[in-house]
Design an enzyme around this catalytic site. Structure first.
Site, PDB file in Angstrom:
ATOM      1  N   PHE A  45       4.530  48.733  68.101  1.00 31.23           N
ATOM      2  CA  PHE A  45       4.472  50.188  68.233  1.00 31.23           C
ATOM      3  C   PHE A  45       4.555  50.613  69.698  1.00 31.23           C
ATOM      4  CE2 PHE A  45       2.261  54.307  68.327  1.00 31.23           C
ATOM      5  CZ  PHE A  45       2.844  54.960  67.253  1.00 31.23           C
ATOM      6  N   GLU A  46       4.042  49.765  70.597  1.00 30.40           N
ATOM      7  CA  GLU A  46       4.007  50.099  72.026  1.00 30.40           C
ATOM      8  C   GLU A  46       5.279  49.679  72.777  1.00 30.40           C
ATOM      9  OE1 GLU A  46       1.152  48.648  70.478  1.00 30.40           O
ATOM     10  OE2 GLU A  46       0.330  50.675  70.336  1.00 30.40           O
ATOM     11  N   CYS A  92       7.734  41.670  66.205  1.00 28.88           N
ATOM     12  CA  CYS A  92       7.814  41.142  64.842  1.00 28.88           C
ATOM     13  C   CYS A  92       6.825  41.914  63.981  1.00 28.88           C
ATOM     14  CB  CYS A  92       7.471  39.648  64.856  1.00 28.88           C
ATOM     15  SG  CYS A  92       7.290  38.979  63.202  1.00 28.88           S
ATOM     16  N   VAL A  93       7.346  42.659  63.045  1.00 25.78           N
ATOM     17  CA  VAL A  93       6.490  43.417  62.129  1.00 25.78           C
ATOM     18  C   VAL A  93       6.632  42.796  60.745  1.00 25.78           C
ATOM     19  CG1 VAL A  93       5.765  45.715  61.422  1.00 25.78           C
ATOM     20  CG2 VAL A  93       7.155  45.461  63.473  1.00 25.78           C
ATOM     21  N   ILE A  94       5.494  42.369  60.199  1.00 20.53           N
ATOM     22  CA  ILE A  94       5.510  41.710  58.887  1.00 20.53           C
ATOM     23  C   ILE A  94       4.865  42.634  57.856  1.00 20.53           C
ATOM     24  CG2 ILE A  94       4.760  39.679  57.574  1.00 20.53           C
ATOM     25  CD1 ILE A  94       4.873  38.093  60.209  1.00 20.53           C
ATOM     26  N   GLU A 100      -0.065  44.910  53.059  1.00 24.83           N
ATOM     27  CA  GLU A 100      -0.364  45.604  51.809  1.00 24.83           C
ATOM     28  C   GLU A 100      -0.395  47.122  51.979  1.00 24.83           C
ATOM     29  OE1 GLU A 100      -3.930  43.848  50.373  1.00 24.83           O
ATOM     30  OE2 GLU A 100      -2.919  41.982  49.825  1.00 24.83           O
ATOM     31  N   HIS A 113       1.423  50.626  56.874  1.00 24.32           N
ATOM     32  CA  HIS A 113       1.518  50.419  58.324  1.00 24.32           C
ATOM     33  C   HIS A 113       2.937  50.007  58.737  1.00 24.32           C
ATOM     34  CE1 HIS A 113      -2.139  50.383  60.881  1.00 24.32           C
ATOM     35  NE2 HIS A 113      -1.228  50.153  61.808  1.00 24.32           N
ATOM     36  N   PHE A 145      17.080  46.585  70.480  1.00 23.12           N
ATOM     37  CA  PHE A 145      16.117  46.473  69.373  1.00 23.12           C
ATOM     38  C   PHE A 145      16.085  45.024  68.882  1.00 23.12           C
ATOM     39  CE2 PHE A 145      15.167  46.853  64.751  1.00 23.12           C
ATOM     40  CZ  PHE A 145      13.970  47.534  64.814  1.00 23.12           C
ATOM     41  N   ARG A 203      13.923  33.280  61.664  1.00 24.59           N
ATOM     42  CA  ARG A 203      14.770  34.077  62.566  1.00 24.59           C
ATOM     43  C   ARG A 203      14.291  34.008  64.011  1.00 24.59           C
ATOM     44  NH1 ARG A 203      14.677  35.544  57.563  1.00 24.59           N
ATOM     45  NH2 ARG A 203      16.518  36.453  56.586  1.00 24.59           N
TER      46      ARG A 203
END
Ligand code: DLZ
Length: 168
Positions: free
Chosen positions: A66-67, A89-91, A94, A97, A122, A136
């Site tokens: 996010f930053e 890396c955004v995983i 549940e 977010h 990006f 990846r």
């Protein structure tokens, strides 16, 4: 007809004019650091392999993806970089977010790039699982950090072709 799919991890070494004069910023998210550090190393290897001096690569860290946009903006405002590579890396978890982070990061990286007229790349993995991310980040699907660095170099080549007098 769908466009030919290009895996930039396979582009190999990119030859770039005056590479030794270039300065590149890399901003790395500390969240999922095992993965983001692998992306960082892939990006650095690609840049140095193309003739950019290691001392001309500025690496900075932010707490989470996010930053990344504000981190890129800080680098651009305080240094003379030719491009910034954002690595994160955004995983999927549940909660929602994931959606909020991915949407904000992608839109704001794009905004910083256009506001400052500098390529801001990006290089953020957005996956369902950690396994997909590892694949990846130097695994069977290549390394997104390599692709992000190759993209930065290609954008610098484009800039130099279209604005030759300003950047030779
Ligand atoms: C809070 C959070 C969550 C749940 N997941 C991730 C993630 O998978 N990848 C990532 O880079 N960052 C994550 N974060 C942290 C946010 O990016 C951010 O640092 C915090 O919400 C504070 O603004």
């Amino acid at each position: 007809m769908s466009p030919k799919k290009t895996n930039l991890s396979e582009v190999g070494k990119i030859t770039i004019k005056n590479a030794s004069h270039l300065k590149i910023g890399i901003i790395v998210s500390e969240w999922n650091s095992e993965i983001t550090n692998a992306l960082r190393d892939g990006a650095i290897n690609t840049l140095t392999g193309s003739g950019i001096k290691k001392s001309s690569i500025l690496v900075e860290y932010v707490p989470g993806s996010f930053e990344l946009p504000i981190g890129a903006q800080y680098i651009i405002e305080n240094t003379e970089v030719d491009a910034v590579i954002c690595l994160g890396c955004v995983i999927q978890g549940e909660t929602r977010h994931f959606e909020f982070i991915c949407q904000s990061v992608s839109q704001n990286i794009s905004r910083v790039s256009l506001d400052y007229n500098i390529p801001v790349i990006f290089g953020v993995l957005t996956t369902n699982t950690q396994e997909q991310a590892l694949a990846r980040a130097g695994g069977k699907h290549g390394n997104k950090g390599v692709e992000a660095a190759a993209t930065a170099l290609k954008m610098i080549q484009l800039r130099d072709r279209l604005f030759p007098s300003q950047n030779s």
